[in-house]
Design a protein around this motif. Structure first.
Motif, PDB file in Angstrom:
ATOM      1  N   MET A  70      59.474  48.799  18.411  1.00 17.99           N
ATOM      2  CA  MET A  70      58.525  48.412  19.467  1.00 17.99           C
ATOM      3  C   MET A  70      57.331  47.654  18.856  1.00 17.99           C
ATOM      4  O   MET A  70      56.824  48.015  17.809  1.00 17.99           O
ATOM      5  CB  MET A  70      58.021  49.668  20.184  1.00 17.99           C
ATOM      6  CG  MET A  70      57.314  49.362  21.483  1.00 17.99           C
ATOM      7  SD  MET A  70      56.539  50.831  22.128  1.00 17.99           S
ATOM      8  CE  MET A  70      57.911  51.972  22.226  1.00 17.99           C
ATOM      9  N   GLU A  71      56.971  46.604  19.547  1.00 19.06           N
ATOM     10  CA  GLU A  71      55.821  45.839  19.051  1.00 19.06           C
ATOM     11  C   GLU A  71      54.539  46.633  19.254  1.00 19.06           C
ATOM     12  O   GLU A  71      54.466  47.504  20.105  1.00 19.06           O
ATOM     13  CB  GLU A  71      55.717  44.519  19.815  1.00 19.06           C
ATOM     14  CG  GLU A  71      56.514  43.405  19.175  1.00 19.06           C
ATOM     15  CD  GLU A  71      56.231  42.090  19.875  1.00 19.06           C
ATOM     16  OE1 GLU A  71      55.165  41.531  19.625  1.00 19.06           O
ATOM     17  OE2 GLU A  71      57.073  41.658  20.674  1.00 19.06           O
ATOM     18  N   LEU A 100      50.795  47.450  20.486  1.00 18.22           N
ATOM     19  CA  LEU A 100      50.049  47.132  21.696  1.00 18.22           C
ATOM     20  C   LEU A 100      48.843  46.261  21.352  1.00 18.22           C
ATOM     21  O   LEU A 100      48.209  46.439  20.315  1.00 18.22           O
ATOM     22  CB  LEU A 100      49.577  48.418  22.364  1.00 18.22           C
ATOM     23  CG  LEU A 100      50.647  49.210  23.105  1.00 18.22           C
ATOM     24  CD1 LEU A 100      50.123  50.579  23.466  1.00 18.22           C
ATOM     25  CD2 LEU A 100      51.091  48.472  24.353  1.00 18.22           C
ATOM     26  N   ALA A 101      48.552  45.319  22.241  1.00 16.59           N
ATOM     27  CA  ALA A 101      47.395  44.450  22.029  1.00 16.59           C
ATOM     28  C   ALA A 101      46.117  45.223  22.321  1.00 16.59           C
ATOM     29  O   ALA A 101      46.072  46.031  23.245  1.00 16.59           O
ATOM     30  CB  ALA A 101      47.499  43.235  22.938  1.00 16.59           C
ATOM     31  N   VAL A 102      45.112  45.002  21.520  1.00 15.17           N
ATOM     32  CA  VAL A 102      43.821  45.652  21.721  1.00 15.17           C
ATOM     33  C   VAL A 102      42.745  44.571  21.790  1.00 15.17           C
ATOM     34  O   VAL A 102      42.711  43.681  20.960  1.00 15.17           O
ATOM     35  CB  VAL A 102      43.500  46.627  20.570  1.00 15.17           C
ATOM     36  CG1 VAL A 102      42.160  47.285  20.797  1.00 15.17           C
ATOM     37  CG2 VAL A 102      44.582  47.669  20.436  1.00 15.17           C
ATOM     38  N   SER A 103      41.914  44.646  22.826  1.00 14.47           N
ATOM     39  CA  SER A 103      40.819  43.686  22.922  1.00 14.47           C
ATOM     40  C   SER A 103      39.685  44.336  23.688  1.00 14.47           C
ATOM     41  O   SER A 103      39.864  45.369  24.315  1.00 14.47           O
ATOM     42  CB  SER A 103      41.283  42.426  23.649  1.00 14.47           C
ATOM     43  OG  SER A 103      41.565  42.729  24.997  1.00 14.47           O
ATOM     44  N   SER A 104      38.510  43.710  23.620  1.00 11.16           N
ATOM     45  CA  SER A 104      37.387  44.280  24.356  1.00 11.16           C
ATOM     46  C   SER A 104      37.495  43.863  25.819  1.00 11.16           C
ATOM     47  O   SER A 104      38.142  42.884  26.146  1.00 11.16           O
ATOM     48  CB  SER A 104      36.067  43.800  23.752  1.00 11.16           C
ATOM     49  OG  SER A 104      35.971  42.403  23.853  1.00 11.16           O
ATOM     50  N   SER A 105      36.861  44.638  26.686  1.00 10.93           N
ATOM     51  CA  SER A 105      36.898  44.344  28.117  1.00 10.93           C
ATOM     52  C   SER A 105      36.010  43.136  28.398  1.00 10.93           C
ATOM     53  O   SER A 105      35.122  42.844  27.602  1.00 10.93           O
ATOM     54  CB  SER A 105      36.426  45.565  28.908  1.00 10.93           C
ATOM     55  OG  SER A 105      35.106  45.872  28.553  1.00 10.93           O
ATOM     56  N   PRO A 106      36.146  42.449  29.495  1.00 10.51           N
ATOM     57  CA  PRO A 106      37.147  42.612  30.543  1.00 10.51           C
ATOM     58  C   PRO A 106      38.505  42.040  30.141  1.00 10.51           C
ATOM     59  O   PRO A 106      38.574  41.176  29.282  1.00 10.51           O
ATOM     60  CB  PRO A 106      36.556  41.813  31.699  1.00 10.51           C
ATOM     61  CG  PRO A 106      35.774  40.731  31.047  1.00 10.51           C
ATOM     62  CD  PRO A 106      35.203  41.359  29.808  1.00 10.51           C
ATOM     63  N   HIS A 107      39.547  42.548  30.826  1.00  9.37           N
ATOM     64  CA  HIS A 107      40.905  42.143  30.475  1.00  9.37           C
ATOM     65  C   HIS A 107      41.470  41.119  31.440  1.00  9.37           C
ATOM     66  O   HIS A 107      42.611  40.716  31.325  1.00  9.37           O
ATOM     67  CB  HIS A 107      41.802  43.381  30.427  1.00  9.37           C
ATOM     68  CG  HIS A 107      41.223  44.471  29.563  1.00  9.37           C
ATOM     69  ND1 HIS A 107      41.203  44.395  28.197  1.00  9.37           N
ATOM     70  CD2 HIS A 107      40.571  45.624  29.871  1.00  9.37           C
ATOM     71  CE1 HIS A 107      40.600  45.466  27.703  1.00  9.37           C
ATOM     72  NE2 HIS A 107      40.204  46.221  28.698  1.00  9.37           N
ATOM     73  N   ILE A 108      40.660  40.759  32.425  1.00 15.86           N
ATOM     74  CA  ILE A 108      41.092  39.679  33.318  1.00 15.86           C
ATOM     75  C   ILE A 108      40.011  38.606  33.311  1.00 15.86           C
ATOM     76  O   ILE A 108      38.842  38.888  33.038  1.00 15.86           O
ATOM     77  CB  ILE A 108      41.323  40.172  34.766  1.00 15.86           C
ATOM     78  CG1 ILE A 108      40.128  40.992  35.263  1.00 15.86           C
ATOM     79  CG2 ILE A 108      42.603  40.963  34.873  1.00 15.86           C
ATOM     80  CD1 ILE A 108      40.202  41.365  36.737  1.00 15.86           C
ATOM     81  N   LYS A 109      40.403  37.388  33.585  1.00 22.05           N
ATOM     82  CA  LYS A 109      39.437  36.281  33.600  1.00 22.05           C
ATOM     83  C   LYS A 109      39.679  35.421  34.831  1.00 22.05           C
ATOM     84  O   LYS A 109      40.794  35.297  35.302  1.00 22.05           O
ATOM     85  CB  LYS A 109      39.600  35.429  32.338  1.00 22.05           C
ATOM     86  CG  LYS A 109      39.360  36.217  31.058  1.00 22.05           C
ATOM     87  CD  LYS A 109      38.383  35.514  30.149  1.00 22.05           C
ATOM     88  CE  LYS A 109      37.905  36.464  29.072  1.00 22.05           C
ATOM     89  NZ  LYS A 109      37.373  35.810  27.928  1.00 22.05           N
ATOM     90  N   ALA A 110      38.590  34.823  35.298  1.00 25.18           N
ATOM     91  CA  ALA A 110      38.684  33.942  36.453  1.00 25.18           C
ATOM     92  C   ALA A 110      39.541  32.734  36.096  1.00 25.18           C
ATOM     93  O   ALA A 110      39.597  32.325  34.942  1.00 25.18           O
ATOM     94  CB  ALA A 110      37.285  33.496  36.877  1.00 25.18           C
ATOM     95  N   PRO A 111      40.223  32.181  37.103  1.00 24.24           N
ATOM     96  CA  PRO A 111      41.108  31.043  36.794  1.00 24.24           C
ATOM     97  C   PRO A 111      40.367  29.766  36.399  1.00 24.24           C
ATOM     98  O   PRO A 111      40.976  28.855  35.870  1.00 24.24           O
ATOM     99  CB  PRO A 111      41.890  30.846  38.102  1.00 24.24           C
ATOM    100  CG  PRO A 111      41.124  31.559  39.155  1.00 24.24           C
ATOM    101  CD  PRO A 111      40.352  32.644  38.480  1.00 24.24           C
ATOM    102  N   THR A 121      38.520  26.926  34.509  1.00 22.68           N
ATOM    103  CA  THR A 121      38.402  26.505  33.113  1.00 22.68           C
ATOM    104  C   THR A 121      37.576  25.224  33.053  1.00 22.68           C
ATOM    105  O   THR A 121      37.327  24.598  34.085  1.00 22.68           O
ATOM    106  CB  THR A 121      39.770  26.200  32.481  1.00 22.68           C
ATOM    107  OG1 THR A 121      40.353  25.115  33.205  1.00 22.68           O
ATOM    108  CG2 THR A 121      40.716  27.392  32.532  1.00 22.68           C
TER     109      THR A 121
END
Lengths: 428, 312
Positions: free
Chosen positions: B1-2, B4-15, B17
């Motif tokens: 199993m690969e 898991l990705a770890v990152s700081s929040s937030p985990h979603i971004k507005a579309p 650009t």
């Protein structure tokens, strides 16, 4: 004045999903530090027999709350554990005997006055169930002379996308919430109570309005469905128009903010004496086949929770405890469920990675910040390690809601920089 | 199993650009481009294409030479090229336009660190350099619809002659730079950008309001002043440039007022008929200071302690 806010896609696909209990795990791992403050010391040792609701960890400190066994069975070991926050703590591993026999300790507490009420709240193992994990009895302990609290704000905003566990509490246990509010009002002598709910939860608003309709001291406040409506300072302002100043708690403005699930739990504990051994969590995300709301025992490995929701762990790229805006990444599927968890979100690998580009000074972060900070300026000041300027920019007020990073068209990690800047200021 | 990705929040971004923002600006500039082609003929289109192409080429070339990441896909070079073209007279030799794009992209933008890092508006500065270098080519204004006549007829802009009607000014059937004559097309573009939440109305409103008030006090016709020259183009597309304008709302208002005052002073009392470009460049220099004095007061913040000298 309106507080800056942003609109997020709600993605509350589980709002209609009634809470279901997941199968009993073979083994639970109960952390001795699931709250803010001093970690507990184990009260049991390897080989001991324990029952559901039995206190297995506590410490003689005010800023702490005890932990209880969520299963009946035998203590296998007491081990060191490294949770996501990076602070190693002890964990008690208990093998379940499958009987779920309740402990003799579990009986409704005797409550006669404020002091015994607060003691009962501490014994319940309750901490802020909205996610912060602040020991509830500490929050409820205040000096009425110095801080004349006149308003109880029950926070049912649940502004994070995906999560519906507080919503399900409001729909399924509305009476518990109302009775819990009456308990707090009675023992803490608080004149009025507002139940604050975002307007995207009409059923919760309807139910709680109906229950409290003959009570002029409890009323439901319908708030706009904006983010971060559930942040303590924002909810306080939305409900009472009182501004919680820098370095203050809502208490200083005469407001006590308590999460809906917390108040519902307190009522159940006072009635049946069963401490905090289970939690309702929302399981959702694009890697989850059957999103749902599940009642899980504290200490259950997240992998069992995901299995229950038919999640193929191979395709999970990111596992988040909490909402997508403020939740924390989990690096290990075997991480045990904690009191403060309200959701587990599993996401597949995004198709294309968004790269960070230069700031174009569009000022979207400034318009988004509920605290009216200037994240772009803070980022620049942090990059040149300008402590004096960071102080002036008041980065200490950042509550890490993530709105700045969310709106940034250049995909810059502004919220992360704010946290780093706060830490830089804390250094000597 | 690969793992898991770890990152700081937030985990979603507005579309949204950077390139999507630039695309919206380009869409908003289309009406003015159509108007320019109708009024000044096919050469307008050639000039626009030339400036856009060379802006992109310069930026690509710069990234190759300096071994930096190619940033042309953010489309900001396209916007700069288009805006520069809109600021040129239709009769300008192409090589001069080429110099203009070089100044705008290489000198003003890339040498300062690329997108987001330039302190001056690239298109405006490109125009100013061309104006100072080739004053006669930059002020040879073809009459509208000259292409249907046999010879190129040139004349002064209405800002100098003062004899155009409101209707002519509004529709842009007057002499002037490519994209700045047709106020109607520019206003459509400006409203589009505001409706799409790409720009805020603060700076344009302050700018246009200041020019009207100043003109009125100075005894000029306010409407005529607004609709002639590059005011409308500047109001919606130049002073709203994110990079070279203040970040706070109140800062944007100050910036707009400043640009308006300097424009009027140059127009009414200076040696140039058109002052908007110089006004914007001058105000660009003040942006860091405007940002500093207009920084927002955080919610519930206590008064900041005074920063002592040397405390860092």
């Amino acid at each position: 004045m309106e507080i800056n806010n942003i609109r997020l896609p709600h993605n509350k696909g589980t709002e209609k999903a009634e809470t279901i209990t997941i199968p009993l795990p073979k083994r639970v791992k109960i952390l001795l530090s699931q709250h803010m403050g001093v970690p507990c010391l184990p009260l049991v040792k390897s080989g001991d027999k324990v029952f559901v609701g039995q206190k297995i960890g506590d410490i003689d400190a005010f800023m702490s709350t005890p932990v209880h066994s969520s299963v009946s069975g035998t203590v296998e070991a007491i081990v060191d554990y490294l949770p996501a926050n990076g602070r190693t703590c002890k964990a008690i591993v208990i093998e379940s005997d499958g009987l779920q026999k309740a402990s003799d300790e579990v009986k409704p507490p005797k409550i006669t006055d404020t002091k015994s009420f607060l003691k009962a709240v501490r014994e319940s193992g309750c901490c802020g169930l909205g996610g912060a994990g602040f020991p509830t009895h500490v929050k409820l302990t205040f000096d009425k002379e110095k801080t004349p609290v006149d308003t109880l704000v029950i926070n049912g905003a649940e502004c994070e996308p995906y999560i519906t566990s507080d919503y399900r509490e409001m729909v399924e246990n509305s009476q518990d919430i109302y009775d819990g509010i009456k308990l707090l009002q009675k023992y803490l002598d608080i004149e009025r109570a507002f139940i604050c709910i975002e307007d995207n939860k009409p059923l919760a608003i309807e139910k709680l309005t109906k229950i409290s309709e003959n009570d002029d001291k409890v009323s439901v406040k319908k708030l706009a469905s904006s983010y971060p409506q559930g942040a303590e300072k924002v909810t306080t302002y939305a409900a009472t128009k009182r501004v919680v100043k820098e370095g203050e708690l809502p208490l200083n403005q005469g407001v006590l903010v308590v999460n809906v699930s917390t108040v519902g739990f307190i009522n159940r504990y006072i009635n049946n004496g069963m401490p905090l051994v289970e939690k309702r969590v929302t399981i959702d995300g694009d890697a989850i086949l059957t999103p749902c709301n599940a009642r899980v025992l504290i200490g259950t490995p997240i992998s069992s929770v995901l299995d229950f929701a038919d999640c193929n762990k191979e395709i999970v790229d990111k596992l988040i405890a909490g909402g997508p805006m403020m939740g924390m990444c989990i690096h290990d599927f075997e991480t045990p469920v904690c009191k403060t968890n309200n959701a587990f979100l599993g996401f597949k690998k995004p198709k294309k990675k968004e790269e960070q580009t230069n700031c174009i000074r569009c000022s979207r972060c400034i318009s988004a910040c509920p605290m009216k900070l200037m994240p772009t300026s803070i980022e620049k000041a942090y990059d040149r390690k300008d402590k004096a300027w960071l102080k002036k920019l008041k980065v200490n007020l950042c509550m890490n809601c993530g709105s700045c990073s969310y709106v940034c068209p250049a995909k810059r990690d502004l919220a992360e920089k704010n946290q780093l800047a706060k830490r830089l200021l804390a250094e000597k | 199993m690969e793992k898991l990705a770890v990152s700081s929040s937030p985990h979603i971004k507005a579309p949204m650009t950077t390139s999507k923002i630039m695309t919206q600006v380009l869409i908003a500039l289309i009406p003015a481009g159509i108007a320019a082609t109708v009024i000044f003929g096919g050469r307008a289109l050639i000039l626009i294409g030339f400036c856009v192409a060379f802006s992109v080429i310069w930026e690509k070339l710069f990234s190759v030479v300096t071994k930096r990441k190619d940033t042309t896909d953010d489309l900001s070079a396209v916007v700069t090229g288009l805006l520069l073209a809109y600021n040129l007279p239709v009769t300008i030799p192409l090589w001069m336009a080429g110099i203009g794009t070089f100044v705008a992209i290489i000198i003003v933008k890339q040498l300062f660190g690329g997108i987001g890092q330039n302190f001056a508006n690239p298109a405006i500065t490109g125009r100013i350099v061309l104006m100072l270098s080739f004053p006669s080519a930059m002020t040879t204004w073809a009459e509208p619809f000259y292409y249907s006549a046999k010879d190129v007829v040139t004349g002064a802009t209405p800002l100098v002659t003062g004899d155009a009607t409101y209707k002519e000014l509004f529709l842009g059937t007057i002499g002037g730079s490519l994209g700045e004559t047709c106020s109607l097309a520019l206003i459509i573009g400006g409203i589009y950008l505001m409706a799409r939440n790409i720009i805020k109305p603060y700076a344009p409103a302050a700018f246009l309001g200041t020019i009207m008030v100043f003109s009125f006090i100075a005894g000029k016709d306010p409407i005529y002043q607004l609709l002639s020259g590059g005011i409308i183009l500047a109001a919606f597309f130049m002073i709203t440039d994110y990079v070279t304008a203040p970040v706070t709302d109140i800062g944007k208002v100050i910036f707009g007022i400043g640009c308006g005052v300097i424009t009027c002073v140059i127009r009414f009392y200076g040696g140039k008929a058109e002052g908007a470009s110089y006004a914007i460049l001058l105000m660009n220099i003040l942006v860091p200071y405007i940002d500093m004095v207009t920084s927002s007061t955080p919610f519930g913040a206590k008064k900041a302690e005074k920063i002592k000298e040397g405390e860092k």
